[in-house]
Write an enzyme that holds these catalytic residues in place. Structure first.
Site, PDB file in Angstrom:
ATOM      1  N   GLN A 191       1.015  -1.106  -0.124  1.00 42.52           N
ATOM      2  CA  GLN A 191      -0.358   0.031   0.331  1.00 42.52           C
ATOM      3  C   GLN A 191       0.664   1.585  -0.383  1.00 42.52           C
ATOM      4  O   GLN A 191       0.552   2.193  -0.915  1.00 42.52           O
ATOM      5  CB  GLN A 191      -1.181   0.076   1.355  1.00 42.52           C
ATOM      6  CG  GLN A 191      -1.828   1.543   1.534  1.00 42.52           C
ATOM      7  CD  GLN A 191      -2.962   1.398  -0.359  1.00 42.52           C
ATOM      8  OE1 GLN A 191      -2.936  -0.083  -0.744  1.00 42.52           O
ATOM      9  NE2 GLN A 191      -3.126   2.353  -0.094  1.00 42.52           N
ATOM     10  N   GLU A 192       1.633   1.435   0.651  1.00 50.86           N
ATOM     11  CA  GLU A 192       2.884   2.916   0.882  1.00 50.86           C
ATOM     12  C   GLU A 192       3.532   2.847  -0.297  1.00 50.86           C
ATOM     13  O   GLU A 192       3.956   4.176  -0.970  1.00 50.86           O
ATOM     14  CB  GLU A 192       3.581   1.819   2.469  1.00 50.86           C
ATOM     15  CG  GLU A 192       3.196   2.715   3.253  1.00 50.86           C
ATOM     16  CD  GLU A 192       2.436   3.704   3.741  1.00 50.86           C
ATOM     17  OE1 GLU A 192       3.026   4.331   3.531  1.00 50.86           O
ATOM     18  OE2 GLU A 192       1.627   3.663   4.641  1.00 50.86           O
TER      19      GLU A 192
END
Length: 121
Positions: free
Chosen positions: A22-23
């Site tokens: 996600q990051e």
């Protein structure tokens, strides 16, 4: 590196891998407009005192991100809220409905990535 850091801080390695997805989409040299760096997107000006070393370096970055997530879990009392804290910060999370909503949305996205990773195993 993910498994080692997850074991060290008692974090589910799939959750950690999902958070990295996600990051940074697993891009080691990712840098955000806010100045967050590396796989776990750490903002050095906030964390450099606690997380020594080059935060772009994969192992340092993953260790630091895992430490932060585990610390937030201790504060929050559960992983979804810890993930929300990771995204917007504890202060941000409690500052407004909008920030709380953003943090919860982020946590849901990470949990979805975790499910996808788990089903791929």
């Amino acid at each position: 590196m993910i498994v080692q850091s997850a074991d060290k801080y008692n974090v589910d390695p799939l959750l950690l891998a999902a958070m990295i997805r996600q990051e940074s989409s697993y891009r080691n040299y990712a840098i955000s407009s806010a100045g967050a760096v590396g796989l776990t997107q750490i903002i050095p000006r906030y964390w450099q005192q606690i997380c020594s070393g080059d935060l772009i370096e994969e192992n340092n970055n993953i260790n630091c991100g895992t430490y932060i997530l585990a610390s937030y879990n201790s504060k929050a009392g559960n992983w979804p809220k810890a993930l929300a804290y990771y995204n917007v910060g504890p202060t941000g999370y409690h500052s407004s409905w909008k920030m709380k909503h953003q943090g919860k949305k982020y946590a849901n996205q990470v949990q979805q990535h975790r499910k996808t990773l788990k089903s791929a195993l």
